[in-house]
Each structure stands twice: as C-alpha cells, then as structure tokens.
Scaffold this motif. Structure first.
Motif, mmCIF file in Angstrom:
data_model
loop_
_atom_site.group_PDB
_atom_site.id
_atom_site.type_symbol
_atom_site.label_atom_id
_atom_site.label_comp_id
_atom_site.label_asym_id
_atom_site.label_seq_id
_atom_site.Cartn_x
_atom_site.Cartn_y
_atom_site.Cartn_z
ATOM 1 N N GLY A 1 0.817 -1.201 0.000
ATOM 2 C CA GLY A 1 0.000 0.000 0.000
ATOM 3 C C GLY A 1 0.850 1.249 0.000
ATOM 4 N N GLY A 2 0.187 2.391 -0.175
ATOM 5 C CA GLY A 2 0.910 3.654 -0.169
ATOM 6 C C GLY A 2 0.090 4.770 -0.748
ATOM 7 N N LEU A 3 0.775 5.875 -1.034
ATOM 8 C CA LEU A 3 0.142 7.058 -1.613
ATOM 9 C C LEU A 3 0.491 7.128 -3.090
ATOM 10 C CD1 LEU A 3 -1.287 9.832 -1.349
ATOM 11 C CD2 LEU A 3 0.952 10.790 -0.726
ATOM 12 N N VAL A 4 -0.524 7.315 -3.922
ATOM 13 C CA VAL A 4 -0.313 7.370 -5.363
ATOM 14 C C VAL A 4 -1.254 8.417 -5.955
ATOM 15 C CG1 VAL A 4 -1.974 5.533 -5.829
ATOM 16 C CG2 VAL A 4 -0.120 5.958 -7.454
ATOM 17 N N GLN A 5 -0.844 9.023 -7.050
ATOM 18 C CA GLN A 5 -1.712 9.980 -7.722
ATOM 19 C C GLN A 5 -2.761 9.266 -8.557
ATOM 20 O OE1 GLN A 5 0.945 12.597 -9.927
ATOM 21 N NE2 GLN A 5 0.857 14.113 -8.277
ATOM 22 N N ALA A 6 -3.850 9.933 -8.787
ATOM 23 C CA ALA A 6 -4.900 9.374 -9.637
ATOM 24 C C ALA A 6 -4.315 9.008 -11.004
ATOM 25 C CB ALA A 6 -6.031 10.373 -9.802
ATOM 26 N N GLY A 7 -4.726 7.844 -11.476
ATOM 27 C CA GLY A 7 -4.200 7.336 -12.732
ATOM 28 C C GLY A 7 -3.008 6.419 -12.560
ATOM 29 N N GLY A 8 -2.451 6.395 -11.348
ATOM 30 C CA GLY A 8 -1.287 5.577 -11.083
ATOM 31 C C GLY A 8 -1.636 4.134 -10.772
ATOM 32 N N SER A 9 -0.601 3.379 -10.406
ATOM 33 C CA SER A 9 -0.757 1.951 -10.150
ATOM 34 C C SER A 9 -0.075 1.559 -8.845
ATOM 35 C CB SER A 9 -0.144 1.130 -11.289
ATOM 36 O OG SER A 9 -0.766 1.402 -12.524
ATOM 37 N N LEU A 10 -0.599 0.503 -8.257
ATOM 38 C CA LEU A 10 0.016 -0.134 -7.095
ATOM 39 C C LEU A 10 -0.216 -1.630 -7.213
ATOM 40 C CD1 LEU A 10 -1.037 2.071 -4.015
ATOM 41 C CD2 LEU A 10 1.280 1.768 -4.892
ATOM 42 N N ARG A 11 0.676 -2.399 -6.615
ATOM 43 C CA ARG A 11 0.461 -3.835 -6.523
ATOM 44 C C ARG A 11 0.504 -4.238 -5.058
ATOM 45 N NH1 ARG A 11 3.883 -9.066 -8.700
ATOM 46 N NH2 ARG A 11 5.275 -8.429 -7.017
ATOM 47 N N LEU A 12 -0.582 -4.795 -4.598
ATOM 48 C CA LEU A 12 -0.670 -5.300 -3.238
ATOM 49 C C LEU A 12 -0.316 -6.784 -3.211
ATOM 50 C CD1 LEU A 12 -4.011 -3.661 -2.042
ATOM 51 C CD2 LEU A 12 -1.695 -2.695 -2.057
ATOM 52 N N SER A 13 0.315 -7.195 -2.131
ATOM 53 C CA SER A 13 0.658 -8.597 -1.941
ATOM 54 C C SER A 13 -0.006 -9.114 -0.681
ATOM 55 C CB SER A 13 2.173 -8.771 -1.814
ATOM 56 O OG SER A 13 2.843 -8.333 -2.971
ATOM 57 N N CYS A 14 -0.384 -10.372 -0.719
ATOM 58 C CA CYS A 14 -0.960 -11.063 0.439
ATOM 59 C C CYS A 14 -0.176 -12.357 0.600
ATOM 60 C CB CYS A 14 -2.442 -11.328 0.212
ATOM 61 S SG CYS A 14 -3.232 -12.325 1.501
ATOM 62 N N MET B 1 -3.386 -2.999 -9.203
ATOM 63 C CA MET B 1 -4.387 -1.940 -9.308
ATOM 64 C C MET B 1 -3.876 -0.873 -10.258
ATOM 65 S SD MET B 1 -5.556 -1.654 -5.306
ATOM 66 C CE MET B 1 -4.021 -0.906 -4.796
ATOM 67 N N ASN B 2 -4.556 -0.703 -11.368
ATOM 68 C CA ASN B 2 -4.200 0.288 -12.375
ATOM 69 C C ASN B 2 -5.297 1.351 -12.482
ATOM 70 O OD1 ASN B 2 -1.878 -1.247 -12.988
ATOM 71 N ND2 ASN B 2 -2.996 -2.412 -14.540
ATOM 72 N N SER B 3 -4.951 2.461 -13.107
ATOM 73 C CA SER B 3 -5.913 3.551 -13.318
ATOM 74 C C SER B 3 -6.629 3.900 -12.024
ATOM 75 C CB SER B 3 -6.927 3.152 -14.405
ATOM 76 O OG SER B 3 -6.281 2.854 -15.618
ATOM 77 N N LEU B 4 -5.861 4.064 -10.976
ATOM 78 C CA LEU B 4 -6.453 4.310 -9.664
ATOM 79 C C LEU B 4 -7.181 5.645 -9.603
ATOM 80 C CD1 LEU B 4 -3.605 2.819 -7.502
ATOM 81 C CD2 LEU B 4 -6.007 2.148 -7.358
ATOM 82 N N LYS B 5 -8.261 5.646 -8.839
ATOM 83 C CA LYS B 5 -9.092 6.830 -8.666
ATOM 84 C C LYS B 5 -9.129 7.204 -7.183
ATOM 85 C CE LYS B 5 -12.232 4.975 -12.195
ATOM 86 N NZ LYS B 5 -13.632 4.557 -12.467
ATOM 87 N N PRO B 6 -9.425 8.452 -6.858
ATOM 88 C CA PRO B 6 -9.562 8.816 -5.444
ATOM 89 C C PRO B 6 -10.575 7.943 -4.697
ATOM 90 C CG PRO B 6 -9.409 10.790 -6.786
ATOM 91 C CD PRO B 6 -9.476 9.619 -7.747
#
Length: 120
Positions: free
Chosen positions: A9-22, A83-88
């Motif tokens: 997790g973390g802070l990202v701007q709208a339109g950005g991507s993150l990958r979460l792991s479990c 997670m791609n194309s992230l939105k607020p």
C-alpha cells in the motif's frame, strides 16, 4: 491456522498503479479461496476481488473490473492485487482474507490491512 500479511500500500496519484501482496503461511493459497476487500473512510467494508483455490475462478466487483487484476503465485504462496488507473474513490484500507473451505465466501482468516491513498 492461516496467517496473512498484506503489503504494497501507499500514496499514489490518480491514474497511477500499485500492486498489493498477500503472503500466506500455515496453508497453501492454491487450495483455498483468497479475496481482497477494502474499507473506504467512513464506509462499510466491500468486496474487491477473489480467486478460488482449486478452480482458479476469479471474480471482481463491478467498480474495479477492467482496472484491477488478482493473481496468485503458488511457489511464493502469495496472492496479488494489481491496481491500475487508480481513482480517489479507491482510497481505502485493503485487506486480504482466506476461505479454507474454498467455497468462495467463508472468509475465516484476515490480514491486518494496508492503506491505499489515491490523491486527485
């Protein structure tokens, strides 16, 4: 006893991507259903995605379909949420959960959660 630990997790701007792991221990992700859920600020927890153990069947919430991808690495005993194309509106605490009965809904074990914040 299955133990789940989320990360990514973390802070990202709208339109950005993150990958979460479990990352799972005490059980194998290939034999039970693992789901991702999220709790937006001030709201109830909601379903995001799941992958069933034996069949590998995948389901997504309509709100993330086409933007998020759940996957599994059996060798690492880890389930991911790309997670791609992230939105607020995606801002939330994201948690993974395991259904050891592989029934796609009996989530007994939960991780501690990881915060995702999407800025506009």
């Amino acid at each position: 006893q299955v133990h789940l630990v989320e990360s990514g997790g973390g802070l990202v701007q709208a339109g950005g991507s993150l990958r979460l792991s479990c990352a799972a221990s005490g059980g194998t992700v290939s034999s039970y259903t693992v789901g991702w859920f999220r709790r937006p600020p001030g709201k109830e927890r909601e379903f995001v995605a799941r992958i069933m153990g034996r069949s590998g069947t995948i389901d997504y919430a309509n709100s993330v379909k086409g933007r998020f991808t759940i996957s599994r690495d059996n060798a690492k005993n880890t389930v991911y949420l790309q997670m791609n194309s992230l939105k607020p509106d995606d801002t939330a605490v994201y948690s993974c959960a395991a259904d050891p009965y592989d029934l796609a809904g009996a989530f007994v074990y939960w991780g501690q959660g990881t915060q995702v914040t999407v800025s506009s």
